[in-house]
Every structure is written in C-alpha cells, then in structure tokens.
Design a protein around this motif. Structure first.
Motif, PDB file in Angstrom:
ATOM      1  N   GLY A   1      27.677  64.942  25.620  1.00 55.17           N
ATOM      2  CA  GLY A   1      26.850  63.738  25.649  1.00 55.17           C
ATOM      3  C   GLY A   1      25.409  64.066  25.970  1.00 55.17           C
ATOM      4  O   GLY A   1      25.111  64.888  26.835  1.00 55.17           O
ATOM      5  N   VAL A   2      24.499  63.399  25.279  1.00 54.20           N
ATOM      6  CA  VAL A   2      23.088  63.761  25.361  1.00 54.20           C
ATOM      7  C   VAL A   2      22.383  63.181  26.584  1.00 54.20           C
ATOM      8  O   VAL A   2      21.320  63.658  26.964  1.00 54.20           O
ATOM      9  CB  VAL A   2      22.364  63.306  24.070  1.00 54.20           C
ATOM     10  CG1 VAL A   2      22.189  61.805  24.033  1.00 54.20           C
ATOM     11  CG2 VAL A   2      21.022  64.006  23.902  1.00 54.20           C
ATOM     12  N   GLY A   3      22.965  62.180  27.248  1.00 50.70           N
ATOM     13  CA  GLY A   3      22.271  61.526  28.354  1.00 50.70           C
ATOM     14  C   GLY A   3      23.144  61.348  29.582  1.00 50.70           C
ATOM     15  O   GLY A   3      23.227  60.253  30.149  1.00 50.70           O
ATOM     16  N   LYS A   4      23.787  62.411  30.037  1.00 51.84           N
ATOM     17  CA  LYS A   4      24.692  62.315  31.184  1.00 51.84           C
ATOM     18  C   LYS A   4      23.921  61.897  32.444  1.00 51.84           C
ATOM     19  O   LYS A   4      22.894  62.484  32.777  1.00 51.84           O
ATOM     20  CB  LYS A   4      25.385  63.650  31.435  1.00 51.84           C
ATOM     21  CG  LYS A   4      26.101  64.244  30.241  1.00 51.84           C
ATOM     22  CD  LYS A   4      26.653  65.619  30.576  1.00 51.84           C
ATOM     23  CE  LYS A   4      27.103  66.380  29.343  1.00 51.84           C
ATOM     24  NZ  LYS A   4      25.966  66.825  28.496  1.00 51.84           N
ATOM     25  N   SER A   5      24.457  60.930  33.164  1.00 53.01           N
ATOM     26  CA  SER A   5      23.847  60.535  34.422  1.00 53.01           C
ATOM     27  C   SER A   5      24.256  61.506  35.526  1.00 53.01           C
ATOM     28  O   SER A   5      25.219  62.279  35.383  1.00 53.01           O
ATOM     29  CB  SER A   5      24.288  59.123  34.805  1.00 53.01           C
ATOM     30  OG  SER A   5      25.669  59.118  35.163  1.00 53.01           O
ATOM     31  N   SER A   6      23.551  61.441  36.648  1.00 52.04           N
ATOM     32  CA  SER A   6      23.911  62.288  37.790  1.00 52.04           C
ATOM     33  C   SER A   6      25.321  61.984  38.274  1.00 52.04           C
ATOM     34  O   SER A   6      26.084  62.897  38.619  1.00 52.04           O
ATOM     35  CB  SER A   6      22.907  62.089  38.931  1.00 52.04           C
ATOM     36  OG  SER A   6      21.625  62.547  38.563  1.00 52.04           O
ATOM     37  N   ASP A   7      25.677  60.697  38.290  1.00 48.90           N
ATOM     38  CA  ASP A   7      27.030  60.326  38.732  1.00 48.90           C
ATOM     39  C   ASP A   7      28.085  60.892  37.792  1.00 48.90           C
ATOM     40  O   ASP A   7      29.160  61.341  38.239  1.00 48.90           O
ATOM     41  CB  ASP A   7      27.158  58.806  38.803  1.00 48.90           C
ATOM     42  CG  ASP A   7      26.445  58.214  40.014  1.00 48.90           C
ATOM     43  OD1 ASP A   7      26.124  58.978  40.943  1.00 48.90           O
ATOM     44  OD2 ASP A   7      26.208  56.993  40.019  1.00 48.90           O
ATOM     45  N   GLU A   8      27.815  60.880  36.487  1.00 46.93           N
ATOM     46  CA  GLU A   8      28.784  61.423  35.522  1.00 46.93           C
ATOM     47  C   GLU A   8      28.932  62.936  35.698  1.00 46.93           C
ATOM     48  O   GLU A   8      30.049  63.476  35.642  1.00 46.93           O
ATOM     49  CB  GLU A   8      28.344  61.088  34.104  1.00 46.93           C
ATOM     50  CG  GLU A   8      28.532  59.620  33.737  1.00 46.93           C
ATOM     51  CD  GLU A   8      28.000  59.287  32.364  1.00 46.93           C
ATOM     52  OE1 GLU A   8      28.657  58.510  31.641  1.00 46.93           O
ATOM     53  OE2 GLU A   8      26.913  59.791  31.990  1.00 46.93           O
ATOM     54  N   ILE A   9      27.832  63.625  35.899  1.00 48.85           N
ATOM     55  CA  ILE A   9      27.899  65.080  36.103  1.00 48.85           C
ATOM     56  C   ILE A   9      28.685  65.397  37.368  1.00 48.85           C
ATOM     57  O   ILE A   9      29.544  66.301  37.380  1.00 48.85           O
ATOM     58  CB  ILE A   9      26.476  65.676  36.167  1.00 48.85           C
ATOM     59  CG1 ILE A   9      25.792  65.543  34.805  1.00 48.85           C
ATOM     60  CG2 ILE A   9      26.526  67.140  36.602  1.00 48.85           C
ATOM     61  CD1 ILE A   9      24.310  65.843  34.821  1.00 48.85           C
ATOM     62  N   LYS A  10      28.404  64.659  38.433  1.00 51.10           N
ATOM     63  CA  LYS A  10      29.123  64.880  39.688  1.00 51.10           C
ATOM     64  C   LYS A  10      30.617  64.617  39.508  1.00 51.10           C
ATOM     65  O   LYS A  10      31.460  65.381  40.010  1.00 51.10           O
ATOM     66  CB  LYS A  10      28.557  63.971  40.774  1.00 51.10           C
ATOM     67  CG  LYS A  10      29.169  64.203  42.155  1.00 51.10           C
ATOM     68  CD  LYS A  10      28.492  63.341  43.206  1.00 51.10           C
ATOM     69  CE  LYS A  10      29.099  63.600  44.585  1.00 51.10           C
ATOM     70  NZ  LYS A  10      28.433  62.767  45.633  1.00 51.10           N
ATOM     71  N   PHE A  11      30.961  63.557  38.795  1.00 46.17           N
ATOM     72  CA  PHE A  11      32.353  63.221  38.514  1.00 46.17           C
ATOM     73  C   PHE A  11      33.035  64.358  37.771  1.00 46.17           C
ATOM     74  O   PHE A  11      34.119  64.825  38.154  1.00 46.17           O
ATOM     75  CB  PHE A  11      32.381  61.925  37.702  1.00 46.17           C
ATOM     76  CG  PHE A  11      33.744  61.366  37.396  1.00 46.17           C
ATOM     77  CD1 PHE A  11      34.877  61.728  38.113  1.00 46.17           C
ATOM     78  CD2 PHE A  11      33.890  60.426  36.378  1.00 46.17           C
ATOM     79  CE1 PHE A  11      36.126  61.186  37.822  1.00 46.17           C
ATOM     80  CE2 PHE A  11      35.125  59.883  36.073  1.00 46.17           C
ATOM     81  CZ  PHE A  11      36.247  60.264  36.798  1.00 46.17           C
TER      82      PHE A  11
END
Length: 430
Positions: free
Chosen positions: A114-124
């Motif tokens: 995904g081109v726009g991962k949020s910080s929360d998504e990366i942490k998850f």
C-alpha cells in the motif's frame, strides 16, 4: 468491439436457466432477494489450483507461493476458503490485515503493501509479525525504521520497484509506469536499498514489483521481471542479499472479449524465466486477485422498468453504480444475461440503475428479451464488485452468498437502511 459470454467455471446454463454449481440462480434470487452477489466455491478452488500446479517442481519442492490480493474480494468466506487451500495474503490496509487475522491466517503468510500506510497500520503489521512490509517510498522507509525502533524490533521490508513498464491496461489500474504513484523509481532503487541497509531497525528481505491489473499479455510481466532480476544481481554485488522476489499480481480475466493467457501456462512462463536466469533459489511470491475470484462471482438484479426513449431504450434495474462501480468508473464491460430465457423479441437496452447520476449504468446497448420483474445476472463480478460498493443515495449494500455444490450459504447479510445511520447523531435543537 464484439463481446461474447465468457466461459465461467461454476456457472452454467441448462435448458435456458442459469445455475451456480447445483443451485439455480432463480432460487437464490427468490430466497435472498436482489441485488445479490453469488460466488462459486468450486470456481475459486479451480483457479487457485491452476496457479498452484505451476508452483510445484517435479521433485515436489515449491518454487513459488500464492498470496491472494485481498483487495479483489475481502469477504471472510472467500478469505477462509483460500486460506484452507494454502494461500497467503497480500494486504493494502489495516482493515484487510484484521480480516486475514480474523479467519486465522498466519501473519508470516502476509505481505503488507500500500502506497499510503499510516503509522498505526505500520505498528499493527509489525506488532503481529507479518512476513514483510513492501515499502513504496523513502519517507515510508524512514517511518518504518522509527516505528520499529519504538517497538524494539527490526522490520522485515521489501522495496517496491516501479520498473516503468507499460502493462497495456486501463490507465486507472496501471501501476508500473514512472508517472504512477506506486513504488520507487527504477533509477532510485539501488540508492534506496543502500540507504535501507544502513538503517538500524530495517531488515532487508526482498524485492517487489507490481505493474497493474487486468493484464492480458505475458510480455509486460517478463519485461518487468528481467529488470528486477538485473537489480538483484546489482544488489548482490553491493553485498545486499535478497531472499524473496514478489512478482505481484494483475493477471486479467475474460469479461467477454479478452484473451488472457491460461493461468498455469502464464505462471510457468514467469517461473521458468526466474529459473533460467539462475534465481531459482529465491522464495518467489505471486499475488493474484482478480484471476482467482473475478469469474467466480455474479451480481443478480431485478428489472424494475422498461422505458422507451427517443434514442435509447432503458432497462432500469435495482442494482446500481453503488453496487458495481466498475462500469461507471472504468467504462468496464460485464456480460449481462437473463437468468431464465425470456420470451419475445430481444430489444436493445442500456441497463441502468436507480441512482441519481447519468453515470449510473451497468451495461450499454445490450440485446435482451426481458420483462419487468425478470432477474438478470451481471457476470464476472467476483472481483472489485462488492469491495468497491458504497451507500450512495442511502442504499444498503447487497447480500453475498457462496455456493458449494448444491448448498448455498449466506456469507454477508443485506444492509438495512437503519444500519446505515446507526452511528450518526443530530446536534439537537438550536
């Protein structure tokens, strides 16, 4: 362009009536109402096995692994079936990651893209221990390193290469050209890998490439593959070892005028090129989506009105652009057939929905022998159908059913109108 009815595994016509495996579509429409998405389990299994047979060497060893692209169809029943078949998952959001975990998939079988991962998504993704995060930009790489540091771990990453290869598909679903938003530009990849190798909380494990969707020719894949293999060679000379090669997905299906390569033949062609160039030791990942589920689904819709216009005749149905967005968004073609043969002469109609937009159409210039109350099947709707549906005009999204042999299972209930505003609030009197 001349179109025909595509050949569909799992869906057949007998004596003027259409069936999903052993269940008539008419019976499903009567039981569950319309609009209704219907999926064939047999069709999904057949497509998966067509990939899998090419992924096994003659000695029984595996030369590639299949990671289903969840964005194509994320229904839990579809994900669970593919998990049972042995598939991993290609994910492009935290929501898709949660879905894969919900059906019990192993995080080590998941690639997070995904081109726009949020910080929360990366942490998850890092917290649950996914196999790899596919990095789309240098700023994202730096963010992943920072989050991995905060978690006290090293993040397994692969860089997504933008090879500047024309996939010869619709511009909205082309992802491998230099003017697309996806991936790291080819001329910057080596530099970015060198920078990644210096980051203390980054673990380089692979390289990734994805050039688009609904691709019906093998040649763009081979062009991109050769470019990526050249990069792996150069990285090795720099002391950067690549463990897996992610070739993405995007293989097209037949919507009625397309001629995609046979799945097994296509897969063998790619994997043979990998072997021929001396990279057979790599863990190869394929990420099919549409080609696994696209022709495994149909959308049923009822004819509400037949309207004669000055220049056009309109077959107004109860499905709309909010149920199947592809025609309005991509000018996409889907074959449309009555689920029971009609009587009388076929008339040419534009098949349109009730949404208040002139762009709300599902098929143009279709010869149909239909009457009000008849049910139509919009074919090849298993991919990018329900997943792109919306509640525009405060319309509930359709129910979804999966058929297995002579049994039908409701795998998602129809949304009620009340459920659509259950989370909304007024602010009260002024």
């Amino acid at each position: 362009m001349t179109h025909s009815i595509p050949s569909l595994t799992g869906f057949t016509e007998h004596h003027g009536e259409w069936f999903a495996e052993g269940v008539s579509l008419s019976a499903l429409a009567n039981q569950y109402g319309t609009p209704l998405y219907v999926y064939s389990k047999h069709a999904i299994c057949t497509a998966y096995r067509a990939y899998d047979v090419a992924c096994i060497r003659a000695n029984g060893s595996r030369r590639a692994r299949i990671h289903y692209a969840v964005k194509a169809n994320s229904n839990l029943a579809v994900l669970d079936e593919l998990k049972q078949l042995g598939a991993g998952f290609d994910l492009v959001s935290g929501g898709e990651l949660a879905r894969a975990l919900h059906v019990g998939a192993d995080p080590k079988s998941m690639v997070f893209a995904g081109v726009g991962k949020s910080s929360d998504e990366i942490k998850f993704a890092l917290s649950v221990g996914v196999k790899c995060i596919n990095v789309e930009s240098i700023p994202e790489l730096q963010r992943i390193n920072s989050i991995a540091k905060s978690l006290g771990l090293r993040a397994p990453v692969s860089l997504r290469v933008n090879p500047d290869v024309d996939a010869q598909t619709h511009p909205y679903i082309s992802t491998g050209l230099k003017d697309n938003k996806f991936g790291i530009a080819y001329f910057e990849v080596l530099k970015t890998y060198r920078e990644a190798a210096l980051l203390p909380h980054i673990d380089i494990v692979g390289i990734d490439c994805h050039i688009g969707s609904q691709i019906t020719s093998t040649s763009p894949y081979l062009d991109a593959l050769d470019k990526v293999l050249d990069l792996i060679d150069q990285l090795k000379r720099d002391g950067i070892v690549i463990h897996h090669l992610d070739l993405g997905g995007g293989l097209g299906i037949d919507y009625g005028s397309d001629a995609p390569p046979d799945i097994t033949e296509f897969t063998n062609t790619l994997l043979n090129r990998v072997d021929e160039r001396g990279f057979g030791h790599l863990d190869v990942i394929l990420e099919p989506g549409r080609s696994l589920v696209g022709n495994a689904g149909v959308l049923l819709t009822q004819v509400e009105y037949l309207k004669t216009g000055a220049d056009k005749n309109f077959c107004i149905v109860n499905a709309a652009m909010n149920d199947l967005m592809r025609p309005a968004l991509y000018d996409a073609y889907h074959a449309i057939v009555p689920i029971k043969s009609g009587i009388g002469k076929a008339i040419t109609y534009d098949v349109v929905g009730p949404v208040c937009e002139s762009g709300d159409w599902l098929g143009k210039d279709r010869a149909l022998a239909v009457q009000e109350g008849d049910v139509l099947a919009i074919l090849s709707a298993g991919a990018y159908g329900f997943v792109m549906a919306s509640n525009y005009n405060t319309r509930g999204r359709p129910a979804e059913v999966m058929v297995d042999g002579d049994q039908a299972y409701l795998v998602r209930e129809r949304e009620s109108v009340n459920s659509l505003f259950a989370n909304e609030r007024t602010i009260g009197p002024s």
